[in-house]
Structure formats: structure tokens, C-alpha cells
Write a protein that holds these residues in place. Structure first.
Motif, PDB file in Angstrom:
ATOM      1  N   TYR A  63       0.834  -1.214   0.000  1.00 27.18           N
ATOM      2  CA  TYR A  63       0.000   0.000   0.000  1.00 27.18           C
ATOM      3  C   TYR A  63       0.861   1.253   0.000  1.00 27.18           C
ATOM      4  CZ  TYR A  63      -4.481  -2.333   0.519  1.00 27.18           C
ATOM      5  OH  TYR A  63      -5.599  -3.072   0.290  1.00 27.18           O
ATOM      6  N   TYR A  64       1.955   1.175   0.730  1.00 26.58           N
ATOM      7  CA  TYR A  64       2.829   2.340   0.801  1.00 26.58           C
ATOM      8  C   TYR A  64       3.529   2.580  -0.539  1.00 26.58           C
ATOM      9  CZ  TYR A  64       7.835   3.158   2.132  1.00 26.58           C
ATOM     10  OH  TYR A  64       9.145   3.490   2.216  1.00 26.58           O
ATOM     11  N   ALA A  65       3.773   1.492  -1.310  1.00 27.37           N
ATOM     12  CA  ALA A  65       4.327   1.646  -2.657  1.00 27.37           C
ATOM     13  C   ALA A  65       3.333   2.342  -3.583  1.00 27.37           C
ATOM     14  CB  ALA A  65       4.705   0.285  -3.227  1.00 27.37           C
ATOM     15  N   ARG A  66       2.033   2.180  -3.292  1.00 22.90           N
ATOM     16  CA  ARG A  66       0.987   2.860  -4.077  1.00 22.90           C
ATOM     17  C   ARG A  66       0.685   4.253  -3.540  1.00 22.90           C
ATOM     18  NH1 ARG A  66      -3.020  -2.217  -3.185  1.00 22.90           N
ATOM     19  NH2 ARG A  66      -1.720  -3.814  -4.163  1.00 22.90           N
ATOM     20  N   GLU A  67       1.447   4.663  -2.507  1.00 25.98           N
ATOM     21  CA  GLU A  67       1.283   5.962  -1.844  1.00 25.98           C
ATOM     22  C   GLU A  67      -0.045   6.070  -1.112  1.00 25.98           C
ATOM     23  OE1 GLU A  67       2.215   9.289  -4.290  1.00 25.98           O
ATOM     24  OE2 GLU A  67       4.209   8.562  -4.785  1.00 25.98           O
ATOM     25  N   ASP A  68      -0.601   4.927  -0.696  1.00 25.71           N
ATOM     26  CA  ASP A  68      -1.755   4.912   0.199  1.00 25.71           C
ATOM     27  C   ASP A  68      -1.197   4.817   1.612  1.00 25.71           C
ATOM     28  OD1 ASP A  68      -4.063   4.574   1.615  1.00 25.71           O
ATOM     29  OD2 ASP A  68      -4.917   3.036   0.296  1.00 25.71           O
ATOM     30  N   PHE A  69      -0.697   5.945   2.113  1.00 25.22           N
ATOM     31  CA  PHE A  69       0.063   5.935   3.354  1.00 25.22           C
ATOM     32  C   PHE A  69      -0.800   5.631   4.573  1.00 25.22           C
ATOM     33  CE2 PHE A  69       2.600   9.017   0.693  1.00 25.22           C
ATOM     34  CZ  PHE A  69       3.608   8.117   0.422  1.00 25.22           C
ATOM     35  N   TYR A  96       6.578   7.863   7.120  1.00 27.13           N
ATOM     36  CA  TYR A  96       6.510   9.269   7.522  1.00 27.13           C
ATOM     37  C   TYR A  96       7.629  10.079   6.862  1.00 27.13           C
ATOM     38  CZ  TYR A  96       2.952   8.178  10.987  1.00 27.13           C
ATOM     39  OH  TYR A  96       1.790   7.788  11.599  1.00 27.13           O
ATOM     40  N   ASN A  97       8.767   9.450   6.633  1.00 27.11           N
ATOM     41  CA  ASN A  97       9.870  10.108   5.944  1.00 27.11           C
ATOM     42  C   ASN A  97       9.444  10.554   4.549  1.00 27.11           C
ATOM     43  OD1 ASN A  97      12.379  10.806   4.828  1.00 27.11           O
ATOM     44  ND2 ASN A  97      13.447   9.233   5.982  1.00 27.11           N
ATOM     45  N   LEU A  98       8.811   9.649   3.816  1.00 26.46           N
ATOM     46  CA  LEU A  98       8.389   9.979   2.455  1.00 26.46           C
ATOM     47  C   LEU A  98       7.309  11.050   2.418  1.00 26.46           C
ATOM     48  CD1 LEU A  98       8.312   6.508   0.668  1.00 26.46           C
ATOM     49  CD2 LEU A  98      10.069   8.248   0.631  1.00 26.46           C
ATOM     50  N   GLN A  99       6.604  11.233   3.533  1.00 24.62           N
ATOM     51  CA  GLN A  99       5.564  12.267   3.596  1.00 24.62           C
ATOM     52  C   GLN A  99       6.093  13.584   4.164  1.00 24.62           C
ATOM     53  OE1 GLN A  99       1.460  10.667   4.798  1.00 24.62           O
ATOM     54  NE2 GLN A  99       2.839   9.165   5.697  1.00 24.62           N
ATOM     55  N   ASP A 100       7.417  13.661   4.386  1.00 24.29           N
ATOM     56  CA  ASP A 100       8.033  14.848   4.989  1.00 24.29           C
ATOM     57  C   ASP A 100       7.499  15.131   6.387  1.00 24.29           C
ATOM     58  OD1 ASP A 100       9.822  15.470   2.961  1.00 24.29           O
ATOM     59  OD2 ASP A 100       8.328  16.585   1.825  1.00 24.29           O
ATOM     60  N   LYS A 101       7.070  14.096   7.097  1.00 25.28           N
ATOM     61  CA  LYS A 101       6.651  14.236   8.482  1.00 25.28           C
ATOM     62  C   LYS A 101       7.859  13.888   9.356  1.00 25.28           C
ATOM     63  CE  LYS A 101       1.775  13.423   7.568  1.00 25.28           C
ATOM     64  NZ  LYS A 101       0.576  12.590   7.847  1.00 25.28           N
ATOM     65  N   HIS A 102       8.735  14.883   9.501  1.00 26.28           N
ATOM     66  CA  HIS A 102      10.056  14.633  10.040  1.00 26.28           C
ATOM     67  C   HIS A 102      10.030  14.192  11.500  1.00 26.28           C
ATOM     68  CE1 HIS A 102      11.038  17.877   6.848  1.00 26.28           C
ATOM     69  NE2 HIS A 102      11.075  16.683   6.317  1.00 26.28           N
ATOM     70  N   HIS A 103       9.190  14.843  12.322  1.00 32.19           N
ATOM     71  CA  HIS A 103       9.148  14.499  13.737  1.00 32.19           C
ATOM     72  C   HIS A 103       8.726  13.047  13.933  1.00 32.19           C
ATOM     73  CE1 HIS A 103       9.614  18.711  14.874  1.00 32.19           C
ATOM     74  NE2 HIS A 103       8.694  19.009  13.989  1.00 32.19           N
TER      75      HIS A 103
END
Length: 644
Positions: free
Chosen positions: A102-108, A151-158
Motif C-alpha cells: 500500500y505504501y508503494a501505491r502511496e496509500d500511506f 513518515y519520511n516519504l511524507q516529509d513528516k520529520h518528527h
């Protein structure tokens, strides 16, 4: 053991990296293993029971890099059979692999949900003697790393840093050095992106330390690559030079494997040889030309870095048209612009200024300001959102831990009841009541400590990251104003930046005020009152409180004063702190328009917009209360009372 590798800038699909450590055991790129397993399933004597479960698991992992549809087919069979056979290890593994699909399909969101289910299965494994602690730790660290990657790929750094750091103790426990090296490198990349250069440097150095201990040259080179970029950006020539040569030697020797990273190293080396006082145009040109030969194989983000370095080289040679050619290739269309485009806009503005095209220079100055302002706002809001997720997550974990301890207590009570005489039953019941109260307090304290820690992290990132960018932006705007003589809009922009910076510093300060940590509540409230127009503070009694109660009362005061400023039109605010032997009372009074109360005057009316529910919940967790007295048109008194 799980090693997670994330390229922050390119956001490359990392599904294969996350499964390759297992998939390579089942597939030799000619499908021999999966083909033979499928043939075995169709044979006269197919596997049954646990052997069949393992076969489905291997087929899912084997097909995953090759054929997602087949991987999903065997994954569903493995999942169904895992419930029948109580195969917890394979169940969590299958759930994790589905999450990665799912994460490969960007369904985070779905990926996070499935990773959470996998973690729940791992928790169940703790109570099953079939699994060792190492089995459990291995699975848990794998999932933590995978969630961090999402979260890294979504720029959710914290959030990414939080989950990476949850994997760290497991890596340290088993001395998994390569995993530690990659983890520290990834955290360094995240801090670098956030603008926290000190933390970035520390994590890059730790990555090199662990890579050296593991005798892994790639792990060492990754940390050096980060340090080279960092030191060049800081104009620290001596430090950059120390890491430059070994970094270049490694990536040049492995340029066929490190297709994305090698050109980035070349761009950093180009900039290294353009530093003031150490300029070597010939050396810079050599690295830039080598990078340009590789540019067609790169994704846009890396291309942008190469083109920017080439533009800076052309500027150093005063070849402004050539510099413009490369600078124009660094930026995205306006609708797709990222925070990295701000530095590209600065390049273009400077080039157009040198070419005498002041209108275009002003255009890109304004674009730079607008982009950085938007990025600062988005980053701030995202940071708050991530802190809320972390707070709620750790609060739930604390509640789950408390429930687990309570279940253990019930077991002991049941055993005691079976052998105890009736005279002790009443005492046992009383003990349960006392224990429950203690555990409720424990959960509340853990939640408060979690919130405090995350507020400190957010405050530091706001101050060091966005605050630093705003300071730099103001300096650049002033510089361009002097050089191109822009008036009018600039005169409005600079005060706006100052206001944003002041508000940001105030917010960061009050998220976790240093005065509170160093000198206590009375000093912090006095300091706070000075920063609020029309506010006065008075303390009565000897104020000596536990740190947790100081934090609670300070945040209540901050929220109450903000409510007054936003909603009441008051021009006077009195903050009073009183303590006696049995309780402490915080009072915030104002002379504003007042607020409507319910008929019994026990609470604020639902439509008042004052938002006091959070304060009530915070105080109730400490067994305190909130009393409100208000007269419409004359003002409001709010008393927060905590027992000691």
C-alpha cells in the motif's frame, strides 16, 4: 535484522530495499525458487499445516519484487492460514508486506494501519513461548523502521525521527552496527532538511562511528557525504576538505552502484572549490563537468542540485548568460515549487540583477519571500499536527501498559482469593481500588511527560529551523533592497518578516519556556506577563510546587491569557498565583466583554468560543477544578485550583 535506507530528496520508491534482504533468498531473478514452490503445491504430495503456511509466506516474499498480484494472492492465503495455525510470526510478516504494498501505491494511511496491526501481533508474540525475545525484537524493529520510512516519504520529520529512534535501542541491544549506521544517517538527513544543523552533524558523525565499527565502507561514506554537504553549506573549508577526499574516492570507485549519490558529491565538491578565499575554478570546473555527464540519469531534485552548482560556477566566472541557463533549469513550475526552490529563486534574482533586469530580479525576490513564508507556515502547522499524533500515540501506549499491569494484578488477586480466608477479602478489594488509582495517576504522568518532551523538541525545531530561515530571509531582503533599490513593497515586507519572527519566537518559547525549567513557575509567569500588553502578575505565599504541577499551571495560564486576547477585547489582564498548605490557585482576571455561562454558572456556554475544555481536562487529570465567574460587559475571573 532490518536495515532501512531512505533517500530523503528523491523520495524514491523504497519497497524493494525494504524486502530485498528476504526476497533475495527466494528469487534468483529467473523465478526458480517461486516456480519450484508453486510446482510443489500442485504435486501429489503438497505441503500441509505449518509447512504450507511457510510456503505461502515464501511465495509472497518471492513474488513481491516481481509480480504484485501474485504476491497479494499468496499473502491472502498465508494470512488466512496463519489464523487457523496461530502462526503469529508469519502473520505479522504478511501484514507488514501488505503494508509495504500500500505504501508503494502511496496509500500511506492504509500502510500505517496495517503496520499498526502487525505491531499488535508482535505484542501477542511476547506471551507465546514459541518465540524468543530476539524474534520479537527483530520483528518490532523492522516495523518501526518501516513506519519511519512512511513518515519520511511524507516529509513528516518528527514522526519519522520518533519511529527511527524507537528502533535504535533494539539495534544497540544486539549490536547491529550497520542498522545503527543507516539509522543515524537517516536521522541526520531529516535534521538537515529541518534546518537543525547541529543535530544533523551529530547524527552523521554517529553514522560514521558505527560504520567504522562495522567495517562497512558504504556506511562510512554515507555519513561523510552528509557532512560534506553540511560543512560546504556552512562555508567551513577546513572541515569540508577533511571529509571531501575520502568521500569522493569511495563514490568515484562505486559510481556504477551509487548512481544517485555520486553526482550529489560532485556538486558539493564544485561548491567547495568556489568558497571565498579558497577558490579554485579549474578544480570546480572539473567536478561540475563530470556531474553534467551524469545528469540525464538523475531525478529532478538531484538534477536541480547539479544545475545550481554549475550556475554558481558560471557566476564565479562572471558568465551571466550561462549562469542564467543553468539557474532556469533548477526550479519547478510555481504550482509544484518546494522549499528547495527558494535558494534557486535567490540565484535567479542575483543573476538578473547582474544582467540589469531589475524587474525580473524583484519578481524572484518576491517569489523567494512568498515561498519561504508559505513553507514556514506549512512546516509549523505540520509540526503541531505531528506532535499531536505523537502525544496521542504515546498516551495510548501508556494506557495499554497500565492495562497490562492491571491484568497481572487481577491474576495475583485471583490466586490469593483461592487460598486466603474471608477476613482478607475486604483488604484485597481495597488494594485493587488503591492500585487502580495509582495506575490512573501513572498513566496521567506518563502522558504529561510525553507531551513535555515533544513540546521541547518542537520548540527547539521552531527556534533553530524556521527562526533561522526567517533571519536569513530578512538579511537577504535587506541586501537585495540595498543593491537594486527596491522600495514600496519591501517597506511592507520587512516588518511582516519581523512580526512573523517575533510571533514564532514567542510560540517556541512558551511551548517549553526556559525560564520555567530553570527558575520555576513564579519567575516564568512574571516573565510571561511582561510579554503581554496590559498584563500584570502577582504571587502570594511561598510558591514551591512539583515540576509536573508547574507545567500544568503554566500552560493553563498561557491558554487562558491567549483566550482573553483573542475573544474579550480586554485592555487589562491580572494573573495571580497563590499557595497555602493544602492547595495552589491560579487566577486570570480581565475587564473585557465577559462570557456567557450555563444557567447554573458552572461552565462556559457551548457557543462562547472560549475553548476551555482542554484546560478542564488537563486540570481534572491532576484532581483539580476550574471555577468561572463572569459578568457580560464587565469581565471574567477564572480560578484554577490544584490540591497539594
Amino acid at each position: 535484522m532490518f536495515i532501512f535506507v531512505v533517500d530523503m530528496k528523491t523520495k524514491l520508491l523504497i519497497l524493494f530495499l525494504m524486502v530485498s534482504f528476504t526476497a533475495m533468498a527466494y528469487n534468483d531473478h529467473r523465478n526458480a525458487k517461486v516456480d519450484s514452490l508453486e510446482a510443489l503445491l500442485k504435486s501429489k504430495h503438497p505441503p500441509t499445516g505449518d509447512d504450507l503456511l511457510r510456503a505461502y509466506d515464501e511465495l509472497m516474499r518471492g513474488w513481491l519484487p516481481i509480480d504484485g498480484q501474485k504476491a497479494s494472492y499468496y499473502g491472502k492465503k498465508a494470512l488466512a492460514l496463519s489464523y487457523e495455525r496461530n502462526g503469529l510470526r508469519i502473520r505479522q510478516n504478511v501484514l507488514r508486506l501488505f503494508a509495504q504494498m500500500y505504501y508503494a501505491r502511496e496509500d500511506f494511511d492504509e500502510a500505517i494501519r496495517l503496520f499498526s496491526l502487525a505491531l499488535a501481533v508482535v505484542d501477542t508474540m511476547k506471551h507465546d513461548s514459541r518465540y524468543t525475545q530476539k524474534d520479537i525484537d527483530d520483528a518490532r524493529s523492522c516495523i518501526y523502521g518501516a513506519i519511519g520510512n512512511v513518515y519520511n516519504l511524507q516529509d513528516k520529520h518528527h514522526l519519522a525521527i520518533h519511529y527511527y529512534q524507537m528502533a535504535l535501542p533494539i539495534f544497540e541491544k544486539y549490536n547491529w552496527l550497520e542498522s545503527q549506521a543507516v539509522l543515524f544517517h537517516n536521522i541526520g538527513e531529516l535534521y538537515y532538511t529541518m534546518g537543525n544543523e547541529q543535530e544533523a552533524e551529530q547524527n552523521y558523525l554517529k553514522a560514521i562511528e558505527k560504520g567504522t565499527a562495522a567495517r562497512d565502507s558504504l556506511m562510512i561514506a554515507m555519513g561523510r557525504k552528509g557532512l560534506l554537504r553540511l560543512y560546504v553549506g556552512q562555508d567551513d573549508y577546513s572541515k569540508a576538505l577533511r571529509v571531501a577526499e575520502p568521500c569522493y574516492a569511495y563514490y568515484r570507485a562505486h559510481k556504477a552502484e551509487e548512481v544517485e549519490d555520486y553526482p550529489v558529491v560532485l556538486a558539493s565538491l564544485t561548491r567547495l572549490h568556489l568558497m571565498k578565499g579558497y577558490q579554485d575554478i579549474a578544480a570546480a570546473k572539473k567536478y561540475a563537468e563530470e556531474a553534467l555527464l551524469l545528469v540525464d540519469s538523475l531525478v529532478f531534485e538531484h538534477q536541480s542540485d547539479i544545475f545550481a552548482a554549475c550556475s554558481e560556477l558560471a557566476m564565479a566566472e562572471h558568465q551571466w548568460e550561462k549562469a542564467l541557463f543553468y539557474a532556469q533549469r533548477t526550479i519547478h513550475p510555481d504550482s509544484l515549487a518546494t522549499s528547495a526552490d527558494a535558494s534557486c529563486y535567490r540565484l535567479l534574482a542575483e543573476i538578473y540583477m547582474q544582467l540589469g533586469q531589475k524587474d525580473k530580479a524583484r519578481l524572484y525576490i518576491n517569489k523567494m519571500y512568498e515561498l519561504m513564508s508559505r513553507y514556514s507556515t506549512d512546516h509549523y502547522q505540520s509540526g503541531l499536527s505531528q506532535m499531536e499524533v505523537l502525544y496521542e500515540t504515546e498516551k495510548k501506549e501508556a494506557q495499554i501498559a497500565s492495562l497490562g499491569k492491571e491484568r497481572t494484578l487481577y491474576r495475583w488477586l485471583l490466586l490469593a482469593a483461592s487460598i486466603a480466608i474471608a477476613a482478607f477479602v475486604a483488604g484485597g478489594i481495597l488494594m485493587v481500588i488503591v492500585q487502580r488509582r495509582k495506575k490512573a495517576l501513572l498513566a496521567a504522568n506518563v502522558a504529561l511527560e510525553t507531551e513535555t518532551r515533544e513540546r521541547r523538541i518542537l520548540a527547539q525545531d521552531l527556534h533553530d529551523g524556521i527562526g533561522g530561515m526567517l533571519s536569513l530571509l530578512r538579511l537577504k531582503m535587506e541586501d537585495y533592497k540595498r543593491q537594486i533599490g527596491q522600495q514600496g513593497q519591501q517597506e511592507e515586507v520587512l516588518p511582516m518578516i519581523d512580526n512573523i519572527h517575533t510571533e514564532l519566537r514567542r510560540t517556541a518559547h512558551h511551548l517549553m519556556p526556559e525560564e520555567l525549567l530553570k527558575n520555576g513557575l513564579e519567575s516564568a509567569l512574571r516573565d510571561f506577563a511582561v510579554s503581554v500588553p496590559g498584563a500584570q502578575f502577582q504571587a502570594i505565599g511561598n510558591i514551591q510546587l512539583p515540576k509536573d504541577k508547574e507545567l500544568v499551571l503554566y500552560r493553563c495560564a498561557y491558554e487562558l491569557v491567549n483566550n482573553v486576547l483573542k475573544h474579550t477585547n480586554a485592555n487589562r489582564i491580572d494573573i495571580q498565583l497563590m499557595q497555602d498548605a493544602s492547595e495552589v490557585m491560579l487566577t486570570v482576571s480581565d475587564n473585557g466583554q465577559g462570557i456567557p455561562l450555563t444557567p447554573d454558572a458552572s461552565s462556559v456556554a457551548a457557543d462562547s468560543g472560549m475553548g476551555l475544555r482542554n484546560i478542564r481536562e488537563r486540570i481534572s487529570s491532576c484532581h483539580g477544578r476550574v471555577d468561572i465567574a463572569s459578568v457580560v460587559g464587565k469581565g471574567t475571573d477564572i480560578n484554577v485550583i490544584l490540591p497539594l
